[in-house]
Write an enzyme that holds these catalytic residues in place. Structure first.
Site, short mmCIF file in Angstrom:
data_model
loop_
_atom_site.label_atom_id
_atom_site.label_comp_id
_atom_site.label_asym_id
_atom_site.label_seq_id
_atom_site.Cartn_x
_atom_site.Cartn_y
_atom_site.Cartn_z
N THR A 83 9.56 11.36 -3.96
CA THR A 83 9.91 12.74 -3.60
C THR A 83 11.38 12.91 -3.23
O THR A 83 12.00 13.91 -3.59
CB THR A 83 9.03 13.19 -2.40
OG1 THR A 83 7.68 13.19 -2.83
CG2 THR A 83 9.41 14.56 -1.91
N GLN A 137 -11.41 -1.53 8.64
CA GLN A 137 -11.09 -0.13 8.34
C GLN A 137 -10.32 0.50 9.51
O GLN A 137 -9.78 1.59 9.38
CB GLN A 137 -12.37 0.66 8.06
CG GLN A 137 -13.05 0.21 6.79
CD GLN A 137 -14.39 0.87 6.54
OE1 GLN A 137 -14.73 1.89 7.15
NE2 GLN A 137 -15.17 0.29 5.65
N1 ASP Z 1 3.85 11.15 -4.97
C1 ASP Z 1 5.09 10.85 -4.29
C2 ASP Z 1 5.37 9.38 -4.46
O1 ASP Z 1 4.80 8.57 -3.81
C3 ASP Z 1 5.00 11.22 -2.86
C4 ASP Z 1 6.26 10.97 -2.06
O2 ASP Z 1 7.25 10.41 -2.47
O3 ASP Z 1 6.26 11.36 -0.88
O4 ASP Z 1 6.17 9.02 -5.27
#
Ligand code: ASP
Length: 343
Positions: free
Chosen positions: A20, A279
């Site tokens: 992200t 868990q």
């Molecule tokens: N789907 C993204 C990833 O893991 C989520 C993120 O980066 O926060 O690449």
């Protein structure tokens, strides 16, 4: 890409893998785009201040959403660090949050003898968006990497430095997205960065070794009430090198109907290394504490103690990739080799 700061000798390598933090909004949703992060970094004044460490950017190709990361990408990150190790005082890996804890765990085993900081970070909001948490995560990670205090694989997020192989993603949308419930934070970044010195791994000597991973066939099975273990019998063959069982509490599994035991025995007989994790995010597996776990012990399973599933998965990959025999792997699964479990 290189910052022009000849007076500052501390140089950090940023390895951009995707995630992200460097993503661009497109019609199909957020996606990593080649060259986009480099442009974004130019717009962050702090990164170009004279009192900021020098840095270079290495962009992996292709950039990935971390859900698409696999052993080959882990190996590539490890290889880049190994090859550029002498040229930098530390490394910051920009990574998607979804599998960041897995990659951090993998690198902690892959890079033996690490004596420089390797910090994984990312963000919940892209750098290009309003309120991005990526700016502080990136700036603080580079500063911490340049300080050379936490010489291990760690994960920085929301003002916390965590041990990489103890970290877990705790929130899909909160900005405090990571924690290490079974291990103290390595540092807290307030007005200054306060290191928890007793919690850090001792600086290792003897040089860096790089142990790439092979594509070892392993599995994870989460136990739940009413689980029909028979459904999983077909995967418990000699083809399965190792399995992490995510059990209840201190390592307990349901007894009786739909019994797991014959299947565990079958797996054991075919040579599968069975590692029992919990868990529960904190606390430790204690095989034999309850009747419901002593059967696992009798069937030849080993205790993952307070290891996260992420760390147990990475450790199985690592030990099998070293070509060790099964008995040694079983013994080492219960021993601390990179700070992943409490002795
Ligand atoms: N789907 C993204 C990833 O893991 C989520 C993120 O980066 O926060 O690449």
């Amino acid at each position: 890409m290189q910052k022009n700061n000849p007076h500052n000798e501390k140089r950090v390598l940023i390895i951009h893998t995707g995630g992200t933090i460097g993503m661009k909004k497109t019609e199909k949703g957020y996606t990593p785009v080649k060259g986009y992060l480099a442009e974004e970094l130019k717009t962050i004044p702090d990164l170009n201040r004279a009192d900021f460490p020098s840095w270079d950017l290495y962009e992996m190709s292709p950039l990935l959403d971390s859900s698409n990361m696999s052993v080959s990408e882990w190996n590539e990150i490890g290889r880049v660090i190994y090859e550029k190790y002498d040229s930098y005082c530390g490394f910051v890996i920009l990574h998607g949050t979804d599998t960041m804890a897995y990659t951090a765990s993998a690198l902690s085993f892959m890079l033996e003898g690490l004596a420089k900081p390797v910090i994984l970070t990312g963000s919940q909001i892209p750098l290009s968006e309003l309120r991005s948490d990526g700016r502080d995560n990136l700036i603080s990670s580079i500063l911490i990497a340049s300080e050379g205090v936490a010489c291990e694989v760690s994960l920085y997020f929301s003002a916390r430095l965590l041990r990489g192989n103890r970290s877990m993603k705790m929130s899909a949308d909160g900005l405090v997205a990571f924690d290490s419930p079974s291990y103290p934070h390595l540092a807290e970044a307030g007005i200054t960065v306060k290191y928890n010195l007793p919690a850090l791994l001792e600086k290792r000597e003897g040089g860096l070794k790089y142990h790439p991973f092979a594509k070892v066939p392993i599995g994870v099975l989460k136990v739940f009430p009413g689980i029909q273990f028979g459904l999983f019998e077909d995967i418990m063959t000699e083809k399965l090198s190792g399995i992490v069982l995510e059990t209840f509490g201190a390592g307990n599994i349901p007894m009786g109907e739909g019994d797991l035991l014959p299947i565990i025995k079958k797996a054991f007989a075919s040579g599968t290394v069975i590692t029992v994790c919990s868990q529960c995010p904190s606390g430790t597996v204690s095989l034999g504490a309850y009747e419901t776990s002593s059967q696992l012990k009798r069937a030849g399973a080993v205790s993952g103690r307070d290891m996260t599933t992420e760390a147990a998965v990475a450790k199985l990959y690592h030990l099998f990739s070293l070509g060790l025999d099964k008995e040694t792997i079983k013994r080492m699964m219960e021993e601390d080799i990179a700070g992943e479990l409490t002795k």
